[in-house]
Design a protein around this motif. Structure first.
Motif, PDB file in Angstrom:
ATOM      1  N   PRO A 216       0.792  -1.223   0.000  1.00 12.52           N
ATOM      2  CA  PRO A 216       0.000   0.000   0.000  1.00 12.52           C
ATOM      3  C   PRO A 216       0.830   1.281   0.000  1.00 12.52           C
ATOM      4  CG  PRO A 216      -0.181  -1.176   2.103  1.00 12.52           C
ATOM      5  CD  PRO A 216       0.484  -2.081   1.152  1.00 12.52           C
ATOM      6  N   GLU A 217       1.947   1.277   0.702  1.00 10.80           N
ATOM      7  CA  GLU A 217       2.768   2.487   0.735  1.00 10.80           C
ATOM      8  C   GLU A 217       3.400   2.764  -0.627  1.00 10.80           C
ATOM      9  OE1 GLU A 217       4.394   5.946   2.146  1.00 10.80           O
ATOM     10  OE2 GLU A 217       2.798   4.676   2.945  1.00 10.80           O
ATOM     11  N   SER A 218       3.886   1.709  -1.270  1.00 10.64           N
ATOM     12  CA  SER A 218       4.440   1.875  -2.617  1.00 10.64           C
ATOM     13  C   SER A 218       3.363   2.336  -3.592  1.00 10.64           C
ATOM     14  CB  SER A 218       5.054   0.561  -3.101  1.00 10.64           C
ATOM     15  OG  SER A 218       6.115   0.164  -2.271  1.00 10.64           O
ATOM     16  N   ALA A 219       2.145   1.766  -3.443  1.00 11.21           N
ATOM     17  CA  ALA A 219       1.039   2.189  -4.300  1.00 11.21           C
ATOM     18  C   ALA A 219       0.725   3.666  -4.095  1.00 11.21           C
ATOM     19  CB  ALA A 219      -0.199   1.344  -3.999  1.00 11.21           C
ATOM     20  N   ARG A 220       0.764   4.130  -2.848  1.00 11.46           N
ATOM     21  CA  ARG A 220       0.495   5.543  -2.563  1.00 11.46           C
ATOM     22  C   ARG A 220       1.546   6.438  -3.201  1.00 11.46           C
ATOM     23  NH1 ARG A 220       2.071   9.476   0.642  1.00 11.46           N
ATOM     24  NH2 ARG A 220       3.696   8.171   1.587  1.00 11.46           N
ATOM     25  N   LEU A 221       2.800   6.006  -3.140  1.00  9.90           N
ATOM     26  CA  LEU A 221       3.891   6.807  -3.695  1.00  9.90           C
ATOM     27  C   LEU A 221       3.833   6.902  -5.216  1.00  9.90           C
ATOM     28  CD1 LEU A 221       6.844   5.618  -1.416  1.00  9.90           C
ATOM     29  CD2 LEU A 221       5.606   7.796  -1.317  1.00  9.90           C
ATOM     30  N   THR A 222       3.172   5.922  -5.859  1.00 13.11           N
ATOM     31  CA  THR A 222       3.028   5.976  -7.319  1.00 13.11           C
ATOM     32  C   THR A 222       1.796   6.757  -7.756  1.00 13.11           C
ATOM     33  OG1 THR A 222       1.813   3.879  -7.323  1.00 13.11           O
ATOM     34  CG2 THR A 222       4.204   3.761  -7.593  1.00 13.11           C
ATOM     35  N   GLY A 223       1.069   7.330  -6.793  1.00 12.02           N
ATOM     36  CA  GLY A 223      -0.080   8.169  -7.136  1.00 12.02           C
ATOM     37  C   GLY A 223      -1.432   7.513  -6.993  1.00 12.02           C
ATOM     38  N   ILE A 224      -1.483   6.289  -6.501  1.00 13.07           N
ATOM     39  CA  ILE A 224      -2.762   5.599  -6.312  1.00 13.07           C
ATOM     40  C   ILE A 224      -3.417   6.085  -5.022  1.00 13.07           C
ATOM     41  CG2 ILE A 224      -3.852   3.359  -5.911  1.00 13.07           C
ATOM     42  CD1 ILE A 224      -1.622   2.091  -7.574  1.00 13.07           C
ATOM     43  N   ASP A 225      -4.693   6.411  -5.099  1.00 12.99           N
ATOM     44  CA  ASP A 225      -5.443   6.792  -3.904  1.00 12.99           C
ATOM     45  C   ASP A 225      -5.853   5.509  -3.180  1.00 12.99           C
ATOM     46  OD1 ASP A 225      -7.286   7.672  -1.993  1.00 12.99           O
ATOM     47  OD2 ASP A 225      -7.937   9.342  -3.240  1.00 12.99           O
ATOM     48  N   VAL A 226      -5.046   5.123  -2.206  1.00  9.83           N
ATOM     49  CA  VAL A 226      -5.232   3.835  -1.535  1.00  9.83           C
ATOM     50  C   VAL A 226      -6.575   3.787  -0.822  1.00  9.83           C
ATOM     51  CG1 VAL A 226      -4.346   2.314   0.271  1.00  9.83           C
ATOM     52  CG2 VAL A 226      -2.765   3.461  -1.288  1.00  9.83           C
ATOM     53  N   ARG A 227      -6.926   4.846  -0.105  1.00 11.74           N
ATOM     54  CA  ARG A 227      -8.180   4.846   0.648  1.00 11.74           C
ATOM     55  C   ARG A 227      -9.387   4.737  -0.271  1.00 11.74           C
ATOM     56  NH1 ARG A 227      -7.536   9.448   5.412  1.00 11.74           N
ATOM     57  NH2 ARG A 227      -5.929   8.358   6.631  1.00 11.74           N
ATOM     58  N   ARG A 228      -9.349   5.476  -1.366  1.00  8.29           N
ATOM     59  CA  ARG A 228     -10.473   5.429  -2.301  1.00  8.29           C
ATOM     60  C   ARG A 228     -10.593   4.043  -2.932  1.00  8.29           C
ATOM     61  NH1 ARG A 228     -10.626  10.001  -6.771  1.00  8.29           N
ATOM     62  NH2 ARG A 228     -10.872  11.212  -4.855  1.00  8.29           N
ATOM     63  N   THR A 229      -9.473   3.433  -3.247  1.00  5.08           N
ATOM     64  CA  THR A 229      -9.500   2.089  -3.835  1.00  5.08           C
ATOM     65  C   THR A 229     -10.105   1.084  -2.872  1.00  5.08           C
ATOM     66  OG1 THR A 229      -7.527   2.570  -5.169  1.00  5.08           O
ATOM     67  CG2 THR A 229      -8.087   0.249  -4.816  1.00  5.08           C
ATOM     68  N   ILE A 230      -9.663   1.119  -1.613  1.00  8.69           N
ATOM     69  CA  ILE A 230     -10.203   0.194  -0.614  1.00  8.69           C
ATOM     70  C   ILE A 230     -11.696   0.428  -0.404  1.00  8.69           C
ATOM     71  CG2 ILE A 230     -10.129  -0.447   1.836  1.00  8.69           C
ATOM     72  CD1 ILE A 230      -7.118   0.060   1.760  1.00  8.69           C
ATOM     73  N   LEU A 231     -12.103   1.697  -0.324  1.00  7.74           N
ATOM     74  CA  LEU A 231     -13.517   2.011  -0.140  1.00  7.74           C
ATOM     75  C   LEU A 231     -14.347   1.489  -1.303  1.00  7.74           C
ATOM     76  CD1 LEU A 231     -15.780   3.431   1.411  1.00  7.74           C
ATOM     77  CD2 LEU A 231     -15.161   5.557   0.219  1.00  7.74           C
TER      78      LEU A 231
END
Length: 336
Positions: A216-231
């Motif tokens: 998840p941290e790597s995904a966040r650093l690449t510009g992915i909105d982790v919270r929105r994806t999980i929601l």
């Protein structure tokens, strides 16, 4: 005539190719489950006289529909390294809402839509607690399991409701092909899996789900909105649980607040046996469909072989432990 002699180098290349093919097969999530399914079918076809009958095959398919749809939603959540212990309870509440509203005089369309909305809303609530408040999915859905089952009993006054609406019973109807009755619910199940296979493998949203589950941290650093994806995953899963509720009414024309007590565990079993990692980021919905079939083929075959249901539970539980163990071994041996 003398047989051709192969050089040591050629033998070494052949063995290397064989080892590489074996590694690829082991790391492909669907290979193991598909092999297990084929072995189970062959064994039960040989050891019992009724396993391959059209009636039994039809029954296995029908028994796979509700759990298969719940497992599909469970797969999405597990791919993000989460877990949902409340999916069966949400589906049960969906059946009670649909059946009770129709029983009380609401139109079947209204009853259906409200049941789907309730299930989707509960998925949204779980998703908000996990994604926005960063609460562990295990704790959130464990609490939701208790709350939703209690709400189902309170709303239904702890009684069951018969269903007569053709719309609510639709997925239990079907067609007969060479003696095998295939319900519309089976076609819907296949369509849902095909749709989410495409979404997970061909769209950005699907790639984001795998990325979040892997790191998840790597995904966040690449510009992915982790919270929105999980929601979004929890919302999609909630809708699938509502669809499973609709399918359940087609399977049994009665909404019982005490039904599907172990559906959450059965759906997790199907996902894990299907090769999806409980640690997220690895797996396929095709494997989950195969895992669902394995569970139902195993139960059907063992029942016809006269094996006590307790031993069936032992066999299923053993499969889960073996599947998780293999996943751990493959993760440790994977190149970093």
């Amino acid at each position: 005539m003398r047989s051709p002699v192969t050089s040591p180098a050629a033998d070494g290349d052949r063995r290397a190719r064989l080892r590489e093919s074996l590694r690829y097969a082991l790391r492909t999530p669907t290979v193991g489950p598909l092999t297990a399914l084929l072995i189970a079918v062959v064994v039960f076809s040989i050891t019992t006289e009724t396993f391959l009958t059209p009636e039994n095959l039809s029954l296995v398919l029908q028994q796979s529909i509700v759990i298969g749809t719940l497992a599909l939603g469970q797969s999405l959540i597990i791919l993000t390294a989460g877990i949902d212990l409340a999916n069966g309870a949400i589906a049960v509440l969906g059946t009670v809402v649909m059946a009770k509203l129709a029983f009380d005089g609401a139109s079947p369309v209204t009853a259906l839509l409200l049941g789907l909305v309730v299930a989707t809303f509960l998925g949204l609530v779980n998703g908000l607690l996990v994604a926005r408040l960063s609460l562990p999915s295990f704790i959130v859905t464990l609490g939701a399991l208790t709350v939703v089952f209690a709400v189902s009993r309170l709303y239904s006054h702890s009684r069951s409701y018969p269903v007569t609406s053709r719309l609510l019973l639709f997925w239990g109807e079907g067609v007969s092909l060479d003696g095998v009755v295939i319900t519309w619910g089976t076609f819907l199940l296949v369509a849902l899996y095909a749709f989410f296979w495409y979404v997970l493998t061909k769209t950005a949203w699907g790639r984001h789900i795998y990325a979040v589950g892997n790191a998840p941290e790597s995904a966040r650093l690449t510009g992915i909105d982790v919270r929105r994806t999980i929601l979004s995953v929890y919302i999609a899963a909630g809708l699938l649980y509502g669809i499973a509720a609709w399918q359940a009414l087609g399977r049994i024309a009665n909404a019982d607040p005490n039904a599907y007590q172990t559906a959450n565990l059965e759906s997790i079993t199907a996902v894990v046996i299907g090769g999806t990692s409980l640690f997220g980021g690895r797996g396929s919905v095709v494997g989950t469909l195969i895992g669902t079939l394995i569970v139902n083929v195993l139960r059907s075959g063992l029942t016809q072989a006269g094996i006590d249901s307790l031993y069936q539970d032992v066999a299923t539980g053993t499969l889960v432990v073996v599947a998780v163990g293999l996943d751990q071994i493959l993760r440790r041996s994977a190149p970093r």
